[in-house]
Design a protein around this motif. Structure first.
Motif, PDB file in Angstrom:
ATOM      1  N   CYS A 208       0.847  -1.197   0.000  1.00  0.00           N
ATOM      2  CA  CYS A 208       0.000   0.000   0.000  1.00  0.00           C
ATOM      3  C   CYS A 208       0.879   1.243   0.000  1.00  0.00           C
ATOM      4  O   CYS A 208       1.396   1.656   1.029  1.00  0.00           O
ATOM      5  CB  CYS A 208      -0.874  -0.046   1.247  1.00  0.00           C
ATOM      6  N   GLY A 209       1.101   1.842  -1.186  1.00  0.00           N
ATOM      7  CA  GLY A 209       1.957   3.014  -1.283  1.00  0.00           C
ATOM      8  C   GLY A 209       3.439   2.652  -1.217  1.00  0.00           C
ATOM      9  O   GLY A 209       3.812   1.481  -1.137  1.00  0.00           O
ATOM     10  N   THR A 225       2.409   7.158  10.865  1.00  0.00           N
ATOM     11  CA  THR A 225       1.086   6.525  10.888  1.00  0.00           C
ATOM     12  C   THR A 225       0.038   7.447  10.270  1.00  0.00           C
ATOM     13  O   THR A 225      -0.823   7.001   9.491  1.00  0.00           O
ATOM     14  CB  THR A 225       0.692   6.168  12.334  1.00  0.00           C
ATOM     15  N   ASP A 226       0.107   8.734  10.595  1.00  0.00           N
ATOM     16  CA  ASP A 226      -0.852   9.684  10.022  1.00  0.00           C
ATOM     17  C   ASP A 226      -0.764   9.725   8.504  1.00  0.00           C
ATOM     18  O   ASP A 226      -1.765   9.938   7.809  1.00  0.00           O
ATOM     19  CB  ASP A 226      -0.608  11.085  10.588  1.00  0.00           C
ATOM     20  N   VAL A 227       0.457   9.526   7.971  1.00  0.00           N
ATOM     21  CA  VAL A 227       0.661   9.563   6.517  1.00  0.00           C
ATOM     22  C   VAL A 227       0.105   8.306   5.864  1.00  0.00           C
ATOM     23  O   VAL A 227      -0.664   8.367   4.904  1.00  0.00           O
ATOM     24  CB  VAL A 227       2.157   9.736   6.177  1.00  0.00           C
ATOM     25  N   LEU A 229      -2.070   6.145   6.881  1.00  0.00           N
ATOM     26  CA  LEU A 229      -3.502   5.899   7.043  1.00  0.00           C
ATOM     27  C   LEU A 229      -4.321   6.492   5.905  1.00  0.00           C
ATOM     28  O   LEU A 229      -5.468   6.090   5.680  1.00  0.00           O
ATOM     29  CB  LEU A 229      -3.994   6.449   8.386  1.00  0.00           C
ATOM     30  N   ARG A 230      -3.718   7.432   5.172  1.00  0.00           N
ATOM     31  CA  ARG A 230      -4.418   7.991   4.005  1.00  0.00           C
ATOM     32  C   ARG A 230      -4.624   6.927   2.930  1.00  0.00           C
ATOM     33  O   ARG A 230      -5.486   7.057   2.067  1.00  0.00           O
ATOM     34  CB  ARG A 230      -3.616   9.160   3.426  1.00  0.00           C
ATOM     35  N   GLN A 231      -3.793   5.858   2.985  1.00  0.00           N
ATOM     36  CA  GLN A 231      -3.906   4.765   2.020  1.00  0.00           C
ATOM     37  C   GLN A 231      -4.875   3.676   2.497  1.00  0.00           C
ATOM     38  O   GLN A 231      -5.050   2.670   1.815  1.00  0.00           O
ATOM     39  CB  GLN A 231      -2.519   4.141   1.781  1.00  0.00           C
ATOM     40  N   ASN A 232      -5.459   3.892   3.681  1.00  0.00           N
ATOM     41  CA  ASN A 232      -6.411   2.932   4.255  1.00  0.00           C
ATOM     42  C   ASN A 232      -5.843   1.513   4.337  1.00  0.00           C
ATOM     43  O   ASN A 232      -6.448   0.540   3.846  1.00  0.00           O
ATOM     44  CB  ASN A 232      -7.713   2.918   3.440  1.00  0.00           C
ATOM     45  N   ARG A 256      -8.231   3.428  16.514  1.00  0.00           N
ATOM     46  CA  ARG A 256      -8.112   2.224  15.671  1.00  0.00           C
ATOM     47  C   ARG A 256      -7.660   1.049  16.533  1.00  0.00           C
ATOM     48  O   ARG A 256      -6.719   1.167  17.321  1.00  0.00           O
ATOM     49  CB  ARG A 256      -7.100   2.444  14.544  1.00  0.00           C
TER      50      ARG A 256
END
Length: 327
Positions: A208-209, A225-227, A229-232, A256
């Motif tokens: 993922c990314g 983690t904040d970055v 998580l945009r990729q779900n 989460r």
């Protein structure tokens, strides 16, 4: 007054052999029957005989001392390796001297001159990085552990970092995770790059990314983690336990659940991080004590005139815990 020290002749008299035979039995030399060796050893144990290390050194031309040269000031990697080294060397009554160079070439040279002057039997070289390092120039047997020598003819023992990282990803895939993000350390570190490449190759379309490079810290884990998580993602693999603990902390802050919402894996199996994490981390154990044991075994063979040439790569081990399996 202290009782007189037990002498070799006392052991020999009790065992019914000559002093020379007793010496050979206690030093495991000469052509003696096992029955004779056992009788001498039993006599020595009964009398509480302690061999004179100075005499042993003079007679053999050895000091029965090995140096462990490291750049790892904190001991994070060198202490487990040293424990493994001592597991092997203590059986032969060899002592280990730890020399911390603190990444200072001048300090390293000072230590090397001192160890050569003291007549150590050999040197194990290690550190906190996995990049190949320049070989040391000493007239002694040398084995490199974790950080290999840049000379392929030297004896080096390393961990299969790529295999360990791949094992963590295969574990996540086996659990049905299909969107895996990767957070790791500095892009200038061989271990971070090697693990990230293995993650990408193993995860394939599930990656993922792009892998995120940063620091070996909990703070970086929280920030990254904040970055990601945009990729779900439904799983986050990390290049170290410190990063993974930061990831778990940030996921919990965001509401989460680990591993129900996002599974997390680390690397290093460092108890301070892996077991204190909430939840405890599934992680890759590089088995540093095994690395030290293998390095010490190679060093003993080199001291005996049977040196090894080339790199030995030892497998890492996946340790599964609640961060992927749940409670």
């Amino acid at each position: 007054m202290r009782p007189p020290a037990v002498r070799m002749v006392d052991v020999a008299a009790l065992a019914g052999v000559s002093a020379g035979t007793a010496s050979k039995a206690l030093n495991n030399t000469g052509q003696l029957s096992q029955e004779t060796r056992d009788r001498v050893l039993q006599a020595a144990a009964k009398l509480g005989f302690t061999p004179d290390s100075r005499g042993r050194a003079l007679s053999s031309g050895r000091t029965y001392t090995v140096a462990l040269l490291t750049t790892d000031s904190t001991g994070r990697f060198s202490i487990p390796i040293m424990r493994g080294v001592e597991d092997v060397l203590s059986a032969g009554e060899l002592a280990t001297v730890l020399c911390d160079t603190r990444d200072d070439p001048l300090r390293e040279q000072t230590y090397l001159r001192s160890m050569v002057a003291r007549g150590v039997d050999g040197i194990v070289v290690t550190g906190r990085r996995t990049e190949p390092r320049p070989p040391i120039d000493v007239p002694l047997p040398v084995v490199y552990a974790m950080a290999p020598s840049s000379n392929p003819r030297d004896a080096s023992v390393i961990v299969d970092d790529a295999g360990g990282a791949a094992a963590a990803i295969n574990h996540l895939l086996s659990l049905g995770r299909t969107r895996i993000a990767h957070i790791t350390g500095p892009a200038t570190h061989r271990s971070a790059v090697g693990r990230a490449e293995a993650v990408a190759a193993t995860a394939g379309e599930a990656l993922c990314g792009e892998p995120l490079y940063g620091e070996w810290t909990e703070r970086w884990g929280r920030q990254a983690t904040d970055v990601v998580l945009r990729q779900n993602p439904d799983a986050i693999s990390c290049g170290s336990d410190q990063i993974a603990r930061g990831v778990c902390d940030r996921l919990r802050e965001l509401g989460r659940s680990v591993p129900e919402d996002v599974a997390v894996t680390g690397y290093d199996n460092w108890p301070v991080m892996a077991l204190a994490s909430r939840p405890p981390l599934t992680t890759v154990d590089p088995r540093l004590e095994d690395l030290g044991r293998r390095a010490a075994t190679l060093l003993l063979k080199a001291i005996a005139g049977r040196p090894h040439h080339g790199v030995l790569e030892l497998p890492a081990q996946l340790i599964t815990r609640e961060s992927t399996l749940g409670s």
